[in-house]
Design a protein around this motif. Sequence first.
Motif, PDB file in Angstrom:
ATOM      1  N   GLY A   1     -22.752  42.764 -26.154  1.00 29.95           N
ATOM      2  CA  GLY A   1     -22.994  42.706 -24.721  1.00 29.95           C
ATOM      3  C   GLY A   1     -24.339  43.295 -24.332  1.00 29.95           C
TER       4      GLY A   1
ATOM      5  N   SER B   1     -26.703  52.402 -23.204  1.00 28.66           N
ATOM      6  CA  SER B   1     -26.094  52.138 -24.510  1.00 28.66           C
ATOM      7  C   SER B   1     -27.178  51.710 -25.491  1.00 28.66           C
TER       8      SER B   1
ATOM      9  N   ASP C   1     -29.056  48.506 -23.533  1.00 29.86           N
ATOM     10  CA  ASP C   1     -28.586  47.893 -22.300  1.00 29.86           C
ATOM     11  C   ASP C   1     -28.564  48.963 -21.207  1.00 29.86           C
TER      12      ASP C   1
ATOM     13  N   GLN D   1     -21.835  50.063 -23.035  1.00 33.25           N
ATOM     14  CA  GLN D   1     -21.201  48.933 -23.701  1.00 33.25           C
ATOM     15  C   GLN D   1     -20.323  49.436 -24.843  1.00 33.25           C
TER      16      GLN D   1
END
Length: 382
Positions: free
Chosen positions: A11, A85, A106, A110
């Motif tokens: 992700g 993350s 990110d 995540q």
Amino acid sequence: MILDACGMATGMGFVAVARVTEGRWLTCASRDQVNFGLTPGDELDVTSTICSEVRACRNSITIPDVDDSEVYRNHPTPRQYGFKSYISVPIIRSDDSIWGTLCAIDPDPQEIGPQAEQLFTIFSRSIARELDRQDELAKGRQKIAEGRASLQTERDTARLREEFIAIVGHDLRNPIAAVTSGLRMIEKRELSPERQAMLVFEMQRALTRASQIITNLMDFARGRLGAGIEVNAPAPVDLAPVFRDVIGEIEQVAGQPVLPSIDLPRALVADPQRLGQLLSNLLGNAVAHGAPNQPITVDIAERDGELVASVTNQGMPIPPEVQASLFQPFSRNESKQKSLQGLGLGLYIASQIALAHGGRIDVSSSAKTGTTFTLRMPAKPA
């Protein structure tokens, strides 16, 4: 392909392959969906990166949520670059030198599970092997006589790699696009309950497709790195519930009815997770290539000291010349609907799981009887 797979597995919005030395951090390739702003050739101050710590300790660093990490909660790097993350895996060459990292960040926390970490590790090793191969090829060009013998192999490897990347790019983007489109339509809240239910069903099918593609991709990559298909079978296990669960999952996304018959009166020594994966791959193949208005039959039983599991679908028969290559990696019948395995790895992985259990998978196909894939392996009660 590597960046897409890593981004999808975690992700993470920004994924990169970075050349990391004592004095430099250089972007070699990147996938940026969060406007982080780094493209190939861009550099960061290596002392401002956590990748420099990965290089120093020679181990992966994973941070699902910076705020929950005692070590990195007050670290300057997350604040400087605005991420919550992070994951970075070292790329270690065959001479034990650190070349760089495969990393991702990110702005939001995540979940980074063991499967995602394993995927990063597999790809970092693959990158290292490719770098080693390029060095060997450069040296080989100086020896024309030796190079002639390996030239065809290198061409075949390059062709296979190009086909592999093209297939992965196509087959992973399709289910992602289907889910994205479905979510956008649902967000408009202008659909009837029936239409919403149908969209949810289609998104479930797409996610099942993507999940199987990633699972088969990881197994294939692990096998190419020499690890092979891992089998964990320490004790007898009741396989009937395992097979029923797999059949139930496939029924949720199949257009055809699935008619099962399971007769396993005793526990057998086998890896339930792997045999479940094998049956899932065979069923996925039957769903994709079988006649949509005809049922799929599943027959699983213990016979004459063997576990015999067969999956039969109706439809156009498979020509004998195609049957010969069905269990090879990237074997795809392009005249048919794409399988749930997408990459053409599903039957290959299934055959490797059978082999790891001391068994095999046979195929028979005719217009009269349909197409049947049959697993035969020793039925060991202890």
